[in-house]
Design an enzyme around this catalytic site. Sequence first.
Site, PDB file in Angstrom:
ATOM      1  N   SER A 187       0.800  -1.228   0.000  1.00 20.81           N
ATOM      2  CA  SER A 187       0.000   0.000   0.000  1.00 20.81           C
ATOM      3  C   SER A 187       0.830   1.273   0.000  1.00 20.81           C
ATOM      4  O   SER A 187       0.353   2.297  -0.459  1.00 20.81           O
ATOM      5  CB  SER A 187      -0.982  -0.011   1.168  1.00 20.81           C
ATOM      6  OG  SER A 187      -0.359  -0.404   2.355  1.00 20.81           O
ATOM      7  N   HIS A 215      -5.736  -3.420  -2.692  1.00 24.19           N
ATOM      8  CA  HIS A 215      -5.481  -2.424  -3.744  1.00 24.19           C
ATOM      9  C   HIS A 215      -5.491  -3.018  -5.145  1.00 24.19           C
ATOM     10  O   HIS A 215      -5.287  -2.290  -6.118  1.00 24.19           O
ATOM     11  CB  HIS A 215      -4.149  -1.709  -3.489  1.00 24.19           C
ATOM     12  CG  HIS A 215      -4.122  -1.009  -2.176  1.00 24.19           C
ATOM     13  ND1 HIS A 215      -4.639   0.249  -1.981  1.00 24.19           N
ATOM     14  CD2 HIS A 215      -3.691  -1.415  -0.954  1.00 24.19           C
ATOM     15  CE1 HIS A 215      -4.510   0.594  -0.721  1.00 24.19           C
ATOM     16  NE2 HIS A 215      -3.932  -0.405  -0.072  1.00 24.19           N
ATOM     17  N   LYS A 246     -12.573   0.291  -1.405  1.00 14.85           N
ATOM     18  CA  LYS A 246     -11.575   0.978  -2.231  1.00 14.85           C
ATOM     19  C   LYS A 246     -12.083   1.010  -3.678  1.00 14.85           C
ATOM     20  O   LYS A 246     -13.010   1.747  -3.965  1.00 14.85           O
ATOM     21  CB  LYS A 246     -10.222   0.322  -2.030  1.00 14.85           C
ATOM     22  CG  LYS A 246      -9.713   0.666  -0.614  1.00 14.85           C
ATOM     23  CD  LYS A 246      -8.453   0.005  -0.164  1.00 14.85           C
ATOM     24  CE  LYS A 246      -8.138   0.523   1.241  1.00 14.85           C
ATOM     25  NZ  LYS A 246      -7.201  -0.307   1.960  1.00 14.85           N
TER      26      LYS A 246
HETATM   27  C1  LIG Z   1      -7.246  -0.558   3.451  1.00 11.83           C
HETATM   28  C2  LIG Z   1      -6.566  -1.846   3.686  1.00 11.83           C
HETATM   29  C3  LIG Z   1      -7.108  -2.798   4.559  1.00 11.83           C
HETATM   30  C4  LIG Z   1      -8.282  -2.501   5.428  1.00 11.83           C
HETATM   31  O1  LIG Z   1      -9.472  -2.490   4.725  1.00 11.83           O
HETATM   32  P1  LIG Z   1     -10.689  -1.639   5.288  1.00 11.83           P
HETATM   33  O2  LIG Z   1     -11.864  -2.176   4.568  1.00 11.83           O
HETATM   34  O3  LIG Z   1     -10.380  -0.223   4.962  1.00 11.83           O
HETATM   35  O4  LIG Z   1     -10.740  -1.886   6.758  1.00 11.83           O
HETATM   36  C5  LIG Z   1      -6.494  -4.027   4.645  1.00 11.83           C
HETATM   37  N1  LIG Z   1      -5.387  -4.293   3.936  1.00 11.83           N
HETATM   38  C6  LIG Z   1      -4.819  -3.394   3.118  1.00 11.83           C
HETATM   39  C7  LIG Z   1      -3.581  -3.755   2.359  1.00 11.83           C
HETATM   40  C8  LIG Z   1      -5.390  -2.134   2.971  1.00 11.83           C
HETATM   41  O5  LIG Z   1      -4.820  -1.228   2.183  1.00 11.83           O
END
Ligand SMILES: *Cc1c(COP(=O)(O)O)cnc(C)c1O
Length: 406
Positions: A187, A215, A246
């Site tokens: 990320s 992602h 996302k």
């Molecule tokens: C954003 C994210 C999460 C968490 O997901 P949410 O639905 O926002 O709680 C988990 N793993 C990664 C790699 C992320 O970027």
Amino acid sequence: MLLEHLATKLQAIAAKDLTRVLRVAESATAPVQTVRGADGRARELLMFCSNDYLGLAAHPALAEALIAGARRYGAGSGASHLISGHSAAHAALEQAVAEVVSGEIPQAQALFFCTGYMANLAVLTALGDAGAAIFSEELNHASLIDGARLAKAEVQRYAHRDMAQLAALLQASTARIKLIVTDAVFSMDGDLAPLGELLALAERHDAWLIVDDAHGFGVLGPQGRGSLAHFGLRSERLVLVGTLGKAAGVAGAFVAAHPTITQYLLQAARPYIFTTAAPPAVAHALLTSLELMASGEGEQRRANLRQRQAQLREGIANILAAHPSLNWRLAKSDTPVQPLIIGDNAAALALAARLEREGLRVPAIRPPTVPAGTARLRITLCAMHTEAHIQRLLDALAQAAAEASA
Ligand SMILES: *Cc1c(COP(=O)(O)O)cnc(C)c1O
């Protein structure tokens, strides 16, 4: 005593310039958004920071689906999934997700979670029993790290993309159950885990591969099916976590895996069992989101995203070539996460502040989120960014680079 203790800690955070502040978004998630800052002033900013990669968060069809879901099911689910909170919308969504990933995970079943954070805690604590070993990539997301901490399994960390080290750890392990855990797209760096090599290691060492595709889902692979499809992988040994807040533009997450795994999670995963199910309307809207992702419109949005990525990368490469004395570096990334590594914390902060004065919001990411000496601007792109939007960012960066190297 507590208040004084916390006040001292807050001062220490402030002294290191690490205080985090909330900004209030007063319009829908979009490249141009009205944001109220800590000073109380509302401004229009050109945003390069959301994870709404396909620009679905404010898609009218999703808002309509959310409304339709609320009309049919009301606002709340009323209970946890296993009591009475599991609606037909949740069931339909789990079925739809299972179909999406069935090419990568044979016979996959899926469970829907309120958030990706909870899904990761669930998978690692439920599968990472005493007697198991978790092999965790060093750049994994905080939710995977926390899941590993909560799990009874022993945890071994391997260096970023270091397959030789991981192979040695697997070889030496006498654990009954071995779980390799990795982000698919890192990320803060935007690079991909070598999922094919990881799966081969899992097969060779009788281990399982847990992939967090927060992602990649919606962005990579045919129909946006994600990182596993991007690499053309297919195996029963995969446990896939995908987030739905996302690229999918709404909220929540899923875990998809062999039915025995999902059935066990239903019995044992505390973040699934001991929480109120997400509003059914959210699950209902996500059905539309999955359709959009797989549609021609989704394809078009992914094509836009790739064009903007190429434009940004080429533009930044030109700026860096024109100012060789600057030690800025563009991370090698084929995803919408495009970090520009500045190095020094204060310099990264100053650059972000400068861009914001010009109406551009690009967050500066500093240690401990990233290793010391690699403070960066984390530029994230969205399918709704236009060529002119990217050009505005490039112009501002070129100006800043010229001044910094003068
Ligand atoms: C954003 C994210 C999460 C968490 O997901 P949410 O639905 O926002 O709680 C988990 N793993 C990664 C790699 C992320 O970027």
